[in-house]
Scaffold this motif. Structure first.
Motif, mmCIF file in Angstrom:
data_model
loop_
_atom_site.group_PDB
_atom_site.id
_atom_site.type_symbol
_atom_site.label_atom_id
_atom_site.label_comp_id
_atom_site.label_asym_id
_atom_site.label_seq_id
_atom_site.Cartn_x
_atom_site.Cartn_y
_atom_site.Cartn_z
ATOM 1 N N TYR A 109 10.290 -4.638 9.361
ATOM 2 C CA TYR A 109 8.861 -4.393 9.154
ATOM 3 C C TYR A 109 8.449 -2.993 9.605
ATOM 4 C CZ TYR A 109 8.164 -9.285 7.965
ATOM 5 O OH TYR A 109 8.214 -10.504 7.343
ATOM 6 N N LEU A 110 9.266 -2.346 10.444
ATOM 7 C CA LEU A 110 8.962 -0.978 10.877
ATOM 8 C C LEU A 110 9.324 0.050 9.810
ATOM 9 C CD1 LEU A 110 10.241 -1.063 14.557
ATOM 10 C CD2 LEU A 110 7.880 -1.184 13.760
ATOM 11 N N HIS A 111 10.042 -0.366 8.772
ATOM 12 C CA HIS A 111 10.549 0.556 7.760
ATOM 13 C C HIS A 111 9.883 0.295 6.409
ATOM 14 C CE1 HIS A 111 13.418 1.481 10.859
ATOM 15 N NE2 HIS A 111 13.780 0.208 10.891
ATOM 16 N N ARG A 112 8.570 0.396 6.402
ATOM 17 C CA ARG A 112 7.766 0.131 5.203
ATOM 18 C C ARG A 112 8.029 1.199 4.135
ATOM 19 N NH1 ARG A 112 2.149 -2.236 4.989
ATOM 20 N NH2 ARG A 112 1.349 -1.561 2.997
ATOM 21 N N PRO A 113 8.189 0.787 2.883
ATOM 22 C CA PRO A 113 8.378 1.773 1.805
ATOM 23 C C PRO A 113 7.117 2.622 1.603
ATOM 24 C CG PRO A 113 8.938 -0.446 1.060
ATOM 25 C CD PRO A 113 8.289 -0.578 2.400
ATOM 26 N N ALA A 114 7.295 3.764 1.006
ATOM 27 C CA ALA A 114 6.154 4.620 0.668
ATOM 28 C C ALA A 114 5.269 3.903 -0.350
ATOM 29 C CB ALA A 114 6.651 5.939 0.091
ATOM 30 N N GLU A 115 4.000 4.263 -0.376
ATOM 31 C CA GLU A 115 3.067 3.610 -1.304
ATOM 32 C C GLU A 115 3.530 3.699 -2.759
ATOM 33 O OE1 GLU A 115 -1.079 4.517 -0.941
ATOM 34 O OE2 GLU A 115 -0.913 4.661 1.239
ATOM 35 N N ASP A 116 4.185 4.808 -3.112
ATOM 36 C CA ASP A 116 4.612 4.998 -4.500
ATOM 37 C C ASP A 116 6.060 4.558 -4.734
ATOM 38 O OD1 ASP A 116 5.724 6.997 -2.969
ATOM 39 O OD2 ASP A 116 5.309 8.600 -4.409
ATOM 40 N N ALA A 117 6.623 3.785 -3.814
ATOM 41 C CA ALA A 117 8.002 3.310 -3.956
ATOM 42 C C ALA A 117 8.116 2.354 -5.146
ATOM 43 C CB ALA A 117 8.450 2.603 -2.683
ATOM 44 N N ALA A 118 9.313 2.242 -5.662
ATOM 45 C CA ALA A 118 9.576 1.362 -6.803
ATOM 46 C C ALA A 118 9.303 -0.097 -6.429
ATOM 47 C CB ALA A 118 11.027 1.516 -7.234
ATOM 48 N N PRO A 119 8.925 -0.918 -7.399
ATOM 49 C CA PRO A 119 8.684 -2.334 -7.116
ATOM 50 C C PRO A 119 9.872 -3.033 -6.463
ATOM 51 C CG PRO A 119 7.828 -1.789 -9.274
ATOM 52 C CD PRO A 119 8.575 -0.574 -8.783
ATOM 53 N N ALA A 120 11.085 -2.624 -6.794
ATOM 54 C CA ALA A 120 12.269 -3.245 -6.182
ATOM 55 C C ALA A 120 12.306 -2.991 -4.677
ATOM 56 C CB ALA A 120 13.541 -2.717 -6.836
ATOM 57 N N ALA A 121 11.874 -1.815 -4.238
ATOM 58 C CA ALA A 121 11.836 -1.507 -2.804
ATOM 59 C C ALA A 121 10.809 -2.388 -2.096
ATOM 60 C CB ALA A 121 11.526 -0.032 -2.587
ATOM 61 N N TRP A 122 9.659 -2.588 -2.723
ATOM 62 C CA TRP A 122 8.637 -3.454 -2.125
ATOM 63 C C TRP A 122 9.088 -4.913 -2.112
ATOM 64 C CZ3 TRP A 122 4.836 -2.353 0.945
ATOM 65 C CH2 TRP A 122 4.348 -1.052 0.961
ATOM 66 N N ASP A 123 9.759 -5.342 -3.179
ATOM 67 C CA ASP A 123 10.277 -6.705 -3.223
ATOM 68 C C ASP A 123 11.270 -6.928 -2.083
ATOM 69 O OD1 ASP A 123 10.725 -9.342 -4.390
ATOM 70 O OD2 ASP A 123 12.689 -8.537 -4.961
ATOM 71 N N ALA A 124 12.172 -5.985 -1.888
ATOM 72 C CA ALA A 124 13.158 -6.106 -0.809
ATOM 73 C C ALA A 124 12.467 -6.124 0.547
ATOM 74 C CB ALA A 124 14.164 -4.960 -0.886
ATOM 75 N N TYR A 125 11.479 -5.270 0.744
ATOM 76 C CA TYR A 125 10.754 -5.188 2.016
ATOM 77 C C TYR A 125 10.011 -6.487 2.331
ATOM 78 C CZ TYR A 125 7.118 -3.701 5.311
ATOM 79 O OH TYR A 125 6.258 -3.605 6.382
ATOM 80 N N LEU A 126 9.390 -7.068 1.328
ATOM 81 C CA LEU A 126 8.552 -8.248 1.541
ATOM 82 C C LEU A 126 9.321 -9.567 1.534
ATOM 83 C CD1 LEU A 126 5.536 -7.232 -0.703
ATOM 84 C CD2 LEU A 126 5.586 -7.311 1.804
ATOM 85 N N HIS A 127 10.397 -9.649 0.780
ATOM 86 C CA HIS A 127 11.003 -10.951 0.538
ATOM 87 C C HIS A 127 12.464 -11.123 0.950
ATOM 88 C CE1 HIS A 127 7.395 -11.852 -1.678
ATOM 89 N NE2 HIS A 127 7.580 -10.796 -2.426
ATOM 90 N N LEU A 128 13.222 -10.056 1.033
ATOM 91 C CA LEU A 128 14.655 -10.197 1.295
ATOM 92 C C LEU A 128 14.948 -9.991 2.777
ATOM 93 C CD1 LEU A 128 16.110 -8.261 -1.762
ATOM 94 C CD2 LEU A 128 15.619 -10.707 -1.539
ATOM 95 N N ARG A 129 15.555 -10.989 3.408
ATOM 96 C CA ARG A 129 15.902 -10.914 4.823
ATOM 97 C C ARG A 129 17.322 -11.405 5.039
ATOM 98 N NH1 ARG A 129 12.408 -7.918 4.994
ATOM 99 N NH2 ARG A 129 10.323 -8.208 5.728
ATOM 100 N N ASP A 130 18.041 -10.715 5.912
ATOM 101 C CA ASP A 130 19.342 -11.191 6.348
ATOM 102 C C ASP A 130 19.123 -12.263 7.408
ATOM 103 O OD1 ASP A 130 20.760 -9.434 4.738
ATOM 104 O OD2 ASP A 130 20.767 -7.863 6.268
ATOM 105 N N ASN A 131 20.114 -13.103 7.605
ATOM 106 C CA ASN A 131 20.066 -14.117 8.652
ATOM 107 C C ASN A 131 21.396 -14.072 9.410
ATOM 108 O OD1 ASN A 131 19.213 -16.216 10.228
ATOM 109 N ND2 ASN A 131 19.676 -17.797 8.729
#
Length: 88
Positions: free
Chosen positions: A24-46
């Protein structure tokens, strides 16, 4: 489990609110590609083992902490305030 807050000292984990991985500390830039935002919001390692997580000292000083802990043993390996102050 006890977490050592750099401002308040050792405290029971019930004083803290767990947010999630440090990602959560590594937020993509506002103009980042949708794939970057998808990874930031939804993809998590366990992972099993050492992780770095964000915790909020809700019933204390109100600091955001970056806690390094082992998810298998629950051992706290290190704590630092998100602004940089370290303990342990």
């Amino acid at each position: 489990m006890r977490i050592t807050c750099p401002h308040c000292g050792a405290r029971d984990r019930r004083e803290f609110y767990y947010l999630g991985a440090e990602d959560y500390l590594h937020r993509p830039a506002e103009d980042a590609a949708p794939a970057a935002w998808d990874a930031y919001l939804h993809l998590r390692d366990n992972p099993a083992g050492a992780t770095r997580d964000l915790w909020y000292h809700e019933q204390g000083c109100g600091a955001w902490l970056l806690v390094t802990r082992n998810t298998v043993t629950h051992e706290i390996l290190g704590v630092r305030a998100v602004d940089g102050e370290a303990t342990e």
